[in-house]
Design an enzyme around this catalytic site. Structure first.
Site, PDB file in Angstrom:
ATOM      1  N   PRO A  55      -4.800  -6.969  -1.433  1.00 44.48           N
ATOM      2  CA  PRO A  55      -4.408  -8.095  -2.275  1.00 44.48           C
ATOM      3  C   PRO A  55      -3.109  -8.703  -1.767  1.00 44.48           C
ATOM      4  O   PRO A  55      -2.237  -8.014  -1.251  1.00 44.48           O
ATOM      5  CB  PRO A  55      -4.227  -7.458  -3.653  1.00 44.48           C
ATOM      6  N   GLU A  56      -2.986 -10.004  -1.915  1.00 45.71           N
ATOM      7  CA  GLU A  56      -1.790 -10.689  -1.434  1.00 45.71           C
ATOM      8  C   GLU A  56      -0.846 -10.985  -2.601  1.00 45.71           C
ATOM      9  O   GLU A  56      -1.160 -10.735  -3.767  1.00 45.71           O
ATOM     10  CB  GLU A  56      -2.192 -11.961  -0.689  1.00 45.71           C
TER      11      GLU A  56
ATOM     12  N   HIS B 283     -13.574   6.475 -10.517  1.00 47.61           N
ATOM     13  CA  HIS B 283     -12.470   6.533  -9.565  1.00 47.61           C
ATOM     14  C   HIS B 283     -11.107   6.311 -10.226  1.00 47.61           C
ATOM     15  O   HIS B 283     -10.164   5.901  -9.562  1.00 47.61           O
ATOM     16  CB  HIS B 283     -12.692   5.509  -8.454  1.00 47.61           C
TER      17      HIS B 283
ATOM     18  N   ARG C 276     -10.955   3.721  -3.005  1.00 44.67           N
ATOM     19  CA  ARG C 276     -10.656   4.349  -1.719  1.00 44.67           C
ATOM     20  C   ARG C 276      -9.404   5.224  -1.739  1.00 44.67           C
ATOM     21  O   ARG C 276      -9.113   5.927  -0.769  1.00 44.67           O
ATOM     22  CB  ARG C 276     -10.490   3.266  -0.650  1.00 44.67           C
TER      23      ARG C 276
END
Length: 301
Positions: A20-21, A116, A134
């Site tokens: 993400p930016e 998760h 992840r």
């Protein structure tokens, strides 16, 4: 004349994959800043210890249990949570990073946790959940990474003079230099491409060879593209945990009827071989420092 792409498609799959930016993190920080301050953490459940590194699981639990959220801000692409510790002087700082697939949201305390879910902060009737497929993200007490960051691009510290001085010492290609977080904090690949296009600067040009006019134009373009993306993302109505369906927004959920809100106008990024919005020359793609650079060979000679 602008081409529209969905905002925040950064979570893997497709051409928009990546971390993400700054605008995404800013939007999330602003939303969390409205719902978390004043809430007290009753207990901490660490389900994936690696996301707290280098903070030991036991330390994270000991420091956060009983602490109350005070402020939530953004520094570069990091979320910075300041908490008041019960019976202790001084505040605790919790640093969050979404990694590639992170999500942060509130949900009902008795609702089932996502598979998760990495860290769960129990707040009473609701839980604050950091979910990360992840496990590349972080939620840690270690704030040392913040000290190496350059000025915020939307702050007064990011002046034309300071920017010019930093660029004047570098022979790197300007696109590569912009990704150095010690130069300016939080500018990522997508918005570096967009800013260079708006400023009419070739991504190949050595940083120290930019003219004074190009430095000013680039500094202004960086601010412009980030401010526009933040304004666009701020229209998104959130429902925190989301519906469970893959909606492209990987760090928080959106209400099912909200699809028309998340649109972002990108002029060159991910538009290889499509006509330039200014001159209709096909947009080109090249690789710099293992990242894709998109540019117009005519507008950015």
């Amino acid at each position: 004349s602008n081409f529209i792409l969905k905002l925040n498609l950064r979570s893997g799959g497709g051409n928009m994959a990546g971390v993400p930016e700054l605008p995404e993190v800013e939007v999330l920080a602003r939303h969390l800043a409205r719902v978390l301050p004043g809430r007290t953490i009753r207990s901490v459940e660490v389900r994936r210890a690696r996301v707290a590194r280098p903070t030991p699981e036991a330390e994270l639990q000991a420091v956060l249990a009983g602490a109350t959220f005070q402020t939530i801000t953004r520094r570069a692409k990091y979320l910075v949570f300041t908490l008041r510790r019960r019976g202790r002087e001084g505040a605790a700082t919790l640093v969050g990073h979404l990694g590639m697939t992170g999500r942060m949201y509130l949900q009902r305390a008795r609702a089932p946790l996502a598979r998760h879910a990495a860290v769960v902060l129990r707040l009473g009737k609701e839980d604050f959940v950091f979910e990360d497929t992840r496990y590349f993200g972080r939620l840690t007490l270690d704030d040392s990474v913040l000290g190496a960051l350059g000025p915020e691009p939307l702050s007064d510290a990011f002046s034309v003079e300071a920017f010019a001085a930093a660029l004047g010492r570098s022979s790197q290609a300007i696109k590569v230099r912009l990704l150095d977080q010690s130069l300016v904090a939080g500018v990522g690949n997508i918005y570096a491409c967009e800013a260079l296009f708006r400023a009419g600067v070739s991504p190949r040009r050595a940083a120290k060879r930019l003219t004074a006019a190009q430095v000013r134009a680039l500094r202004d373009a960086i601010r412009e593209v980030l401010e526009e993306a933040i304004a666009c993302g701020s229209t998104i109505p959130l429902d925190w945990p989301g519906s469970g369906r893959r909606d492209g927004l990987f760090y928080y959920g959106t209400a099912p009827e909200a699809s028309e809100f998340y649109e972002e106008r990108l002029r060159v990024y991910d538009r290889e071989d499509q006509p330039c919005v200014a001159c209709e020359t096909p947009v080109r793609r090249m690789v710099q420092a293992a990242r894709s650079t998109f540019f117009c060979p005519k507008c950015q000679r």
